[in-house]
Write an enzyme that holds these catalytic residues in place. Structure first.
Site, short mmCIF file in Angstrom:
data_model
loop_
_atom_site.label_atom_id
_atom_site.label_comp_id
_atom_site.label_asym_id
_atom_site.label_seq_id
_atom_site.Cartn_x
_atom_site.Cartn_y
_atom_site.Cartn_z
N LYS A 52 45.49 42.88 38.67
CA LYS A 52 44.47 41.97 37.80
C LYS A 52 45.07 42.17 36.12
O LYS A 52 45.05 41.17 35.67
CB LYS A 52 43.05 42.73 37.64
CG LYS A 52 42.12 42.35 38.91
CD LYS A 52 41.13 43.16 39.10
CE LYS A 52 40.46 42.94 40.21
NZ LYS A 52 39.29 43.81 40.62
N GLN A 96 35.53 48.20 38.75
CA GLN A 96 36.10 47.98 39.99
C GLN A 96 35.30 48.77 40.95
O GLN A 96 34.82 49.90 40.77
CB GLN A 96 37.48 48.58 40.05
CG GLN A 96 38.33 48.48 41.06
CD GLN A 96 38.88 47.07 41.53
OE1 GLN A 96 38.66 46.08 40.79
NE2 GLN A 96 38.75 46.92 42.86
N ASP A 119 32.42 39.11 37.64
CA ASP A 119 32.22 39.09 39.08
C ASP A 119 31.13 38.50 39.69
O ASP A 119 31.08 38.04 40.57
CB ASP A 119 31.98 40.74 39.33
CG ASP A 119 33.19 41.63 39.80
OD1 ASP A 119 34.06 40.80 40.37
OD2 ASP A 119 33.08 42.90 39.51
N1 GUN Z 1 36.65 45.90 44.94
C1 GUN Z 1 37.09 45.00 45.79
N2 GUN Z 1 36.80 43.86 45.46
C2 GUN Z 1 35.99 43.69 44.39
C3 GUN Z 1 35.52 42.48 43.38
O1 GUN Z 1 35.70 41.42 43.60
N3 GUN Z 1 34.93 42.96 42.28
C4 GUN Z 1 34.86 44.51 41.77
N4 GUN Z 1 34.29 44.60 40.71
N5 GUN Z 1 35.34 45.53 42.78
C5 GUN Z 1 35.87 45.08 43.83
#
Ligand code: GUN
Length: 281
Positions: A52, A96, A119
């Site tokens: 990311k 996360q 998100d």
């Molecule tokens: N962990 C796995 N996929 C995601 C996601 O789309 N957002 C977040 N915040 N954590 C994740």
């Protein structure tokens, strides 16, 4: 069969976003900022977060990762989110997941101000999406949606079957397809005859976390199949779709890896830019 190249689609989207960031910089003399909070040392989470950060930098966003050990107190995280909520240079906040057991996921999600919730997990954004109002849309279903639209720009009247009903994927995916006038069936582990449901579909989105669940004889010839699954098995990482079988039948299919995954991250950057733009109005 069209093999849907998620890597290429994500690279194209990043290129568009990069141009947009350049324009925003000219217009506002600042760039959107994404802050990711990473708790603990789970390897998959660390890899996702590194990707990311790399992608954010590539398109010219300001990016920051705040790391805590998995012993961190919930209060510390909530206070940090409060600080980020009030920091004008932060456009988007992502915590996360998964979180350590002693931290209440819902409390954390609800602490993020909805306007910075990249998100789209905050109940306010979930509600806005389901009401058809402007909202952040969860990155994975948004990525799936963009891939489907590339293959079939007009989805009106199509039958879509979503396999899986999670808040992360299945439910928001359903909302996006409904908005496009699809007739959507949500299926899950208690669905009586999953094969029969899938055989009705023009579009299948598989997001259940069961390795190679969707078989070749579950899919009509003209169906677009999107595989959200990432399952570790003895033969390596596989999706929720039996790739070898379904690729012989479907009209279009995403591979795992290289399908939905790269689009998810590109959509996170897109959401960050959208949050920034909304905050400038
Ligand atoms: N962990 C796995 N996929 C995601 C996601 O789309 N957002 C977040 N915040 N954590 C994740």
């Amino acid at each position: 069969m069209i093999l849907i190249d998620g890597k290429k689609a994500a690279a194209e989207l990043r290129e568009e976003l990069k141009k947009e960031v350049t324009d925003l910089k000219t217009k506002y003399n600042k760039v959107p900022g994404l802050t990711v909070i990473l708790i603990g040392d789970m390897t998959p989470s660390q890899i996702y977060v590194r990707n990311k950060e790399k992608s954010a930098n590539e398109v010219g966003l300001k990016s920051e990762v705040i790391k805590y050990p998995d012993t961190v107190q919930e209060e510390t995280v909530l206070e940090k989110i409060e600080e980020l909520n009030n920091n004008d240079s932060v456009s988007g906040i992502l915590v996360q997941l998964p979180l350590p057991k002693h931290i209440d996921k819902q409390k954390v999600i609800e602490k993020i101000v909805p306007s910075k919730d990249v998100d789209g997990f905050h109940p306010m954004n979930v509600g806005n999406l389901s009401s058809g109002y402007e909202s952040s849309v969860p990155c994975t279903p948004l990525g799936c949606y963009l891939l489907i639209k590339k293959i079939e720009p007009n989805l009106s009247g199509k039958k879509a079957v979503v396999v899986g009903r999670s808040n992360l994927n299945g439910k928001p995916m359903t909302q996006l397809l409904l908005k496009e006038n699809c007739t959507v069936t949500i299926t899950h582990s208690k669905t009586k005859d999953l094969k029969a449901e899938c055989l009705e579909a023009d579009i299948i989105v598989a997001a259940v976390g069961i390795p190679e669940l969707v078989k070749g004889d579950w899919v009509k010839k003209d169906t677009i199949v999107i595989d959200v699954g990432i399952n570790k098995t003895d033969k390596g990482i596989v999706g929720d779709v039996d790739f070898d079988e379904v690729s012989k039948n479907a009209k279009a299919l995403t591979p795992v890896p290289g399908g939905v995954g790269p689009m998810t991250i590109a959509c996170l950057l897109k959401n960050t830019i959208e949050c920034f733009k909304r905050s400038q109005i």
